[in-house]
Design an enzyme around this catalytic site. Sequence first.
Site, short mmCIF file in Angstrom:
data_model
loop_
_atom_site.label_atom_id
_atom_site.label_comp_id
_atom_site.label_asym_id
_atom_site.label_seq_id
_atom_site.Cartn_x
_atom_site.Cartn_y
_atom_site.Cartn_z
N CYS A 1 -10.60 -19.49 15.37
CA CYS A 1 -10.35 -18.65 14.21
C CYS A 1 -11.60 -18.54 13.35
CB CYS A 1 -9.22 -19.25 13.37
SG CYS A 1 -7.72 -19.57 14.31
N ARG B 1 -6.97 -15.31 12.55
CA ARG B 1 -6.46 -16.14 13.63
C ARG B 1 -6.61 -15.50 15.01
NH1 ARG B 1 -0.22 -17.96 15.09
NH2 ARG B 1 -0.78 -19.73 16.43
N LEU B 2 -7.15 -16.28 15.94
CA LEU B 2 -7.08 -15.98 17.36
C LEU B 2 -6.03 -16.92 17.93
CD1 LEU B 2 -8.19 -14.53 19.90
CD2 LEU B 2 -9.85 -16.38 20.12
N ILE C 1 -2.48 -21.61 20.61
CA ILE C 1 -1.36 -22.55 20.74
C ILE C 1 -0.30 -22.20 19.71
CG2 ILE C 1 -0.69 -24.98 20.51
CD1 ILE C 1 -3.48 -25.75 21.47
N ASN D 1 -10.38 -23.94 11.95
CA ASN D 1 -10.98 -23.27 13.10
C ASN D 1 -11.26 -24.33 14.16
OD1 ASN D 1 -12.52 -21.68 14.88
ND2 ASN D 1 -14.40 -22.10 13.74
N GLY D 2 -10.72 -24.13 15.37
CA GLY D 2 -11.01 -25.06 16.45
C GLY D 2 -9.79 -25.45 17.24
N GLU D 3 -9.90 -26.56 17.93
CA GLU D 3 -8.80 -27.12 18.73
C GLU D 3 -8.81 -28.64 18.60
OE1 GLU D 3 -6.61 -25.32 20.19
OE2 GLU D 3 -7.58 -23.35 20.34
N ASP E 1 -1.55 -27.45 16.72
CA ASP E 1 -2.43 -28.58 16.41
C ASP E 1 -2.86 -28.55 14.95
OD1 ASP E 1 -3.86 -26.24 16.90
OD2 ASP E 1 -5.55 -27.24 17.84
#
Length: 622
Positions: A2, A44-45, A48, A70-72, A95
């Site tokens: 994101c 947002r992309l 999950i 932003n991230g995982e 997450d």
Amino acid sequence: MCGICGFNWHDEGLIRAMAATIEHRGPNQKGSFCCDEMSLGFRRLSIIDLSEQGRQPMFNEDSTLCLVFNGEIYNFQELRPELEQKGHVFHSETDSEVILHAYEEWGDDCVHRLRGMFAFAIYDQKRRRLLLARDRIGIKPLYYSWQNGRLRFASEIKAILADSQVERRINQQAMYDYLGFEFVPAPETMFAGIHKLPAGHLLVLENGQISTRQYWDLQFCPGQNKLSFNEAVERMRELLDQAVASHLVSDVPLGVFLSGGLDSSCIVALMRKHISGPLKTFTIGYEDKSYSELDYAQIVADHCQTEHQVLLLDSLKPDYVEQTLWHLDEPMTDLSTVPLYLLCKQAKEQVTVCLSGEGADESFAGYDRFKASRMNAWFSLLPSVVRKKMVGRMAALLPDQPQKKGAVNMLKRFIEGANLDPAGQHLRWQYFLNESLAGKLFSSGFRSAIMADPFRLVREHNARCDAGADRINREIYLDTRFMMTDSVLMKVDRMSMASSLEIRVPLLDHVLVEFMASLPGDWKLKGMTTKYIFRAALEGLLPEKIVHRGKQGYSLPVKHLLRGELKQYMIELLNDSAVIRENMNLPYVNQLIEEHCALKHNHNHILWALINIAIWHNRFFK
């Protein structure tokens, strides 16, 4: 993946404008939060939990905490049950929500529990406190400016520049550092007054003041790991498999970039262990075999039975370069940037997530500069007058060869680096200014505005390393903590996000990186064999000709392009550029162009760096 942004006052119009500038990072959803003393924005992309429950900004149960992220987080499925047992209630499968509850439970120390890539902001309304955090390795970016009590932050600089109150000024010291290292080292950027939050750092805004602190560093602890070499190989295999498996969690299609090199081939082979169905691989190549790895990529694709796709590239349109500079926000002269940009555009047509092999060269000692440093131990035994006056001058007379590397080109580069200040450590072979060049290139005004000490930042980082006398591990520290974040990882983030594609880098899982740091340097570079223990760990997983091949890379043949189809573009661009005319000696720039095009010398590094400065200035200052 994101885009996030924010500032410490209320302005709904501005926060929406800032978020709109980074829409490419997150085209699926948008959101904002505003209160009297905070505005947060988000794009947002969806990766999950694609439902509305995953929308950001995200709040805790009583809406006292607000998160943009932003991230995982790859261990969120392990953290969630632990937090639920402590009484936390979840309303999504994301997450992101794990970060919120982890902060509720552990405060700022929550970052120590997170395994992944991240840049996030949490506004604590009860405490009127903002926390910004960036992951340990610096995989995800975060920029900020602090002026007159006002804090602005964002995933990309252009979002900060969306505020017309932010003055656009060139950071000349950053320009000097960039021309040598080909990237701008943190915490500076090419914009004066705008900073990078360094990897592994937190920033807190509280009581009208900001403070930053480091929460993680790469530690080597020499002598503490008592594993035998064979035991270390087995442990490395386990950690590699765990890292790749954890990076496969996704609710959208994923693929993998396959160059044919050892790193990407390792990831493809381990993915195949966990994915029984179709596996898409993407690669890029050139007709010039010295720049291409297509044959090796095909060997791995056949071995792992992937759906392999190739993008052939031999021309370079100026428009591609200008597009990449817009997304980079500041010059960064990695010759693989444009190919990666085009590869990401191709991959996005079929997948939303790709795994990639970045980080192994730094962590496992894979670059030629590690070998050059070892060779220099013998070369430096020669008297200085022989090294610089005799060998150096003879090497300078050798004509540049057309291939990417080759014996002559490698010898010339080795001699050039060896004759630079030893304070640069092995990064001398990744540094592209010397005293003579700098003395002729810079204008008098530019020289008076900068600190002309190219390796001062290297010394600062080297002083923080705890690897003791282990030279290879000390060099790995510099690669990982100084070079990689602002060059390789910045390139990967920007070029992927330009196409709304998420790239994951499992070889930079911090548990794996920390394990590698615990091993002796001679297990990573054994003699002149790079990535020695990594190769041992991959025996039986990949074909022998892949496991034991050398490093090549997929950078563009820029030196040829500047002598051909980009020659006139280069001449006109550099001679018309206000920033080049003001800061550089233009007659000398034209001399470099003439020598390069006449095949007298290979000046592609400095010319390409100047071209990027000129394009960047045109895009952001006109």
